[in-house]
Design a protein around this motif. Sequence first.
Motif, PDB file in Angstrom:
ATOM      1  N   PHE A  90       5.513  17.711 -16.528  1.00 33.20           N
ATOM      2  CA  PHE A  90       6.817  17.124 -16.180  1.00 33.20           C
ATOM      3  C   PHE A  90       7.314  16.246 -17.323  1.00 33.20           C
ATOM      4  CE2 PHE A  90       9.515  13.787 -14.491  1.00 33.20           C
ATOM      5  CZ  PHE A  90      10.351  14.451 -13.605  1.00 33.20           C
ATOM      6  N   GLU A  91       6.421  15.415 -17.846  1.00 36.25           N
ATOM      7  CA  GLU A  91       6.812  14.504 -18.916  1.00 36.25           C
ATOM      8  C   GLU A  91       7.255  15.266 -20.163  1.00 36.25           C
ATOM      9  OE1 GLU A  91       5.407  10.124 -20.276  1.00 36.25           O
ATOM     10  OE2 GLU A  91       3.814  11.567 -19.884  1.00 36.25           O
ATOM     11  N   ARG A  92       6.597  16.396 -20.423  1.00 38.53           N
ATOM     12  CA  ARG A  92       6.937  17.194 -21.611  1.00 38.53           C
ATOM     13  C   ARG A  92       7.994  18.254 -21.311  1.00 38.53           C
ATOM     14  NH1 ARG A  92       2.851  20.275 -23.104  1.00 38.53           N
ATOM     15  NH2 ARG A  92       1.266  19.718 -21.561  1.00 38.53           N
ATOM     16  N   ALA A  93       8.421  18.353 -20.058  1.00 31.03           N
ATOM     17  CA  ALA A  93       9.419  19.348 -19.640  1.00 31.03           C
ATOM     18  C   ALA A  93       8.980  20.757 -20.018  1.00 31.03           C
ATOM     19  CB  ALA A  93      10.783  19.029 -20.240  1.00 31.03           C
ATOM     20  N   GLU A  94       7.750  21.064 -19.680  1.00 26.58           N
ATOM     21  CA  GLU A  94       7.187  22.386 -19.967  1.00 26.58           C
ATOM     22  C   GLU A  94       6.600  22.992 -18.702  1.00 26.58           C
ATOM     23  OE1 GLU A  94       4.273  21.946 -23.011  1.00 26.58           O
ATOM     24  OE2 GLU A  94       5.728  21.370 -24.564  1.00 26.58           O
ATOM     25  N   PHE A  95       6.653  24.316 -18.623  1.00 25.10           N
ATOM     26  CA  PHE A  95       6.054  25.006 -17.476  1.00 25.10           C
ATOM     27  C   PHE A  95       4.572  25.257 -17.757  1.00 25.10           C
ATOM     28  CE2 PHE A  95       4.914  28.500 -14.710  1.00 25.10           C
ATOM     29  CZ  PHE A  95       5.538  28.151 -13.521  1.00 25.10           C
ATOM     30  N   PRO A  96       3.682  25.032 -16.788  1.00 22.57           N
ATOM     31  CA  PRO A  96       2.247  25.284 -16.999  1.00 22.57           C
ATOM     32  C   PRO A  96       1.940  26.787 -16.958  1.00 22.57           C
ATOM     33  CG  PRO A  96       2.621  24.498 -14.768  1.00 22.57           C
ATOM     34  CD  PRO A  96       3.950  24.448 -15.459  1.00 22.57           C
ATOM     35  N   MET A  97       2.122  27.432 -18.089  1.00 19.72           N
ATOM     36  CA  MET A  97       1.962  28.890 -18.153  1.00 19.72           C
ATOM     37  C   MET A  97       0.560  29.341 -17.749  1.00 19.72           C
ATOM     38  SD  MET A  97       5.011  29.715 -19.021  1.00 19.72           S
ATOM     39  CE  MET A  97       4.904  31.447 -19.487  1.00 19.72           C
ATOM     40  N   SER A  98      -0.413  28.453 -17.913  1.00 17.55           N
ATOM     41  CA  SER A  98      -1.791  28.813 -17.563  1.00 17.55           C
ATOM     42  C   SER A  98      -1.956  29.051 -16.068  1.00 17.55           C
ATOM     43  CB  SER A  98      -2.752  27.709 -18.008  1.00 17.55           C
ATOM     44  OG  SER A  98      -2.441  26.476 -17.363  1.00 17.55           O
ATOM     45  N   ASN A 395       6.227   0.422  -8.869  1.00 15.50           N
ATOM     46  CA  ASN A 395       5.325   1.547  -9.145  1.00 15.50           C
ATOM     47  C   ASN A 395       5.966   2.887  -8.810  1.00 15.50           C
ATOM     48  OD1 ASN A 395       3.240  -0.126 -10.013  1.00 15.50           O
ATOM     49  ND2 ASN A 395       2.467  -0.417  -7.937  1.00 15.50           N
ATOM     50  N   GLY A 396       7.031   2.850  -8.020  1.00 16.18           N
ATOM     51  CA  GLY A 396       7.676   4.090  -7.593  1.00 16.18           C
ATOM     52  C   GLY A 396       8.433   4.812  -8.681  1.00 16.18           C
ATOM     53  N   ILE A 397       8.617   4.173  -9.843  1.00 12.83           N
ATOM     54  CA  ILE A 397       9.311   4.868 -10.932  1.00 12.83           C
ATOM     55  C   ILE A 397       8.327   5.387 -11.979  1.00 12.83           C
ATOM     56  CG2 ILE A 397      11.447   3.568 -10.590  1.00 12.83           C
ATOM     57  CD1 ILE A 397      10.714   1.931 -13.104  1.00 12.83           C
ATOM     58  N   THR A 398       7.050   5.391 -11.640  1.00 10.75           N
ATOM     59  CA  THR A 398       6.039   5.941 -12.548  1.00 10.75           C
ATOM     60  C   THR A 398       5.615   7.327 -12.073  1.00 10.75           C
ATOM     61  OG1 THR A 398       4.136   5.061 -11.320  1.00 10.75           O
ATOM     62  CG2 THR A 398       5.160   3.610 -12.947  1.00 10.75           C
ATOM     63  N   LEU A 399       5.155   8.141 -13.019  1.00  9.73           N
ATOM     64  CA  LEU A 399       4.641   9.460 -12.645  1.00  9.73           C
ATOM     65  C   LEU A 399       3.354   9.341 -11.848  1.00  9.73           C
ATOM     66  CD1 LEU A 399       5.249  11.610 -15.869  1.00  9.73           C
ATOM     67  CD2 LEU A 399       6.379  11.820 -13.659  1.00  9.73           C
ATOM     68  N   GLU A 400       2.594   8.291 -12.116  1.00 11.05           N
ATOM     69  CA  GLU A 400       1.327   8.108 -11.413  1.00 11.05           C
ATOM     70  C   GLU A 400       1.529   8.023  -9.907  1.00 11.05           C
ATOM     71  OE1 GLU A 400      -2.494   4.987 -11.477  1.00 11.05           O
ATOM     72  OE2 GLU A 400      -0.622   4.506 -12.529  1.00 11.05           O
ATOM     73  N   SER A 401       2.652   7.485  -9.486  1.00  7.09           N
ATOM     74  CA  SER A 401       2.902   7.324  -8.046  1.00  7.09           C
ATOM     75  C   SER A 401       3.153   8.653  -7.336  1.00  7.09           C
ATOM     76  CB  SER A 401       4.126   6.428  -7.828  1.00  7.09           C
ATOM     77  OG  SER A 401       5.322   7.114  -8.171  1.00  7.09           O
ATOM     78  N   LYS A 402       3.517   9.693  -8.094  1.00 10.08           N
ATOM     79  CA  LYS A 402       3.915  11.006  -7.549  1.00 10.08           C
ATOM     80  C   LYS A 402       5.278  10.949  -6.852  1.00 10.08           C
ATOM     81  CE  LYS A 402      -0.183  12.569  -8.697  1.00 10.08           C
ATOM     82  NZ  LYS A 402      -0.367  13.385  -9.908  1.00 10.08           N
TER      83      LYS A 402
END
Length: 444
Positions: A90-98, A395-402
């Motif tokens: 998400f942070e890199r705006a890439e799809f997990p092709m794996s 904490n709600g604006i961090t990716l860690e929070s989901k």
Amino acid sequence: INAETWGPKSRSWFMDKATARLALVSRHLCPLDGPESSSVTVSPTAAKQKAVSADYYHLDDLLTPKERAMRVRVRKFMEEEANPLIDDHFERAEFPMSLIKKMAALQLSGTTIKGNGCPGLGHMECAVAMMETARVDASIATFMMIQMALVPRSIDELGSEEQKARYLPGLASMELMGAFALTEPDYGSDASGLQTTATPVQGGWVLNGKKRWIGIAPFADIIVVWARNVTTNQVNGFIVEKGAKGLTCTTMQQKLALRIMQNADIVMQDVFVPDNNRLPKAENFAVGAGRMLAMSRIYVSWLPVGASMGIFEHCLAYVKSRQQFGAPLSAYQLTQEKLSRMLGHIQAMTLMAWRISSLYQSNSLSVAQTSLAKAWNSKMGREVAALGREIFGGNGITLESKVGRAFVDMEGIYTYEGTYDVNSLIVGRDITGMAAFKASSKSK
């Protein structure tokens, strides 16, 4: 107090005891400000309470054993295989092709189609699969909806037998990636007004025009393109293959939501499409693109259900562990009201999605009924996401929070496959008999 039964001393003793007891009860119900009331009493059994699921009204009771098994299988896949990858991509705006080969092993691609390598699943199996995918990530769920349902169903329901044999096995195995190109830079909600043209020529068609927001297109092998036949003025469907001369796909940058999902701007300059790549049953917008959107909108109605369930469960775990002012957040009335409201929205959303899927399975679902579910569920999902972000505080604006990722992704769901407003107008037309899509041409 009966004066004849109680003497003055007895009455005084009783009133003192009653007043003390009332004060004690009041302190527990409505604590006052001050050192003595700053701590909140937590039930001794709180630590022993059973795990609470966002599925509070037991959706599983409405599902068959096969549908429940699908739900468990997809949830396990998403939690074990996808979840560890999501935040970084998400942070890199890439799809997990794996993930693609692992997703293919789920044997979901092709959904309800029978034959040509497709799994022939039940509709409800596919719906709960989309829900469980969105519980972890809405981008992956959107990818699944396009790759596994929208593109193969377009070919299966609108294509020739030769086209089905040529493309469906690869789409089912996920060796072929597919995209659905309808939206244009100037035609989003007004999709039927699209301006991409298809001109008949010797042996085929020449396509010219632009498309925007086309998911999977940056790495798609085939793209189902919707274009206006210049001879009939009707919208027809065409299968454009990767590498076609004059076809350019540019990945969209700087998105704030659904960042994992790869969307493209498409430009077609004199792209030749052979006759055998035209979808023969897509004679106009209603029986072609419109019919496919009506089907996929059902799945989209399930996405905010899954995303909201994930948000709720992250929030519930967080408030039980997060301590503020000497007590867990879960012990405060404001927190409990938010959780209760979220849970109520989720149950209503779940039952609405389940109902339209049930109607679809019995061939009695209308376009307006689907639009109501999409509009309502995306709006309620948006509120659940907002409440979840509030509960997490900073904490709600961090990716860690989901929850922060789900919050912005819900904005994408709220908009695509028909905005809230447009879907509301579809319902409004159905219940009033009057269309209100276009502004009045009269001016003062």
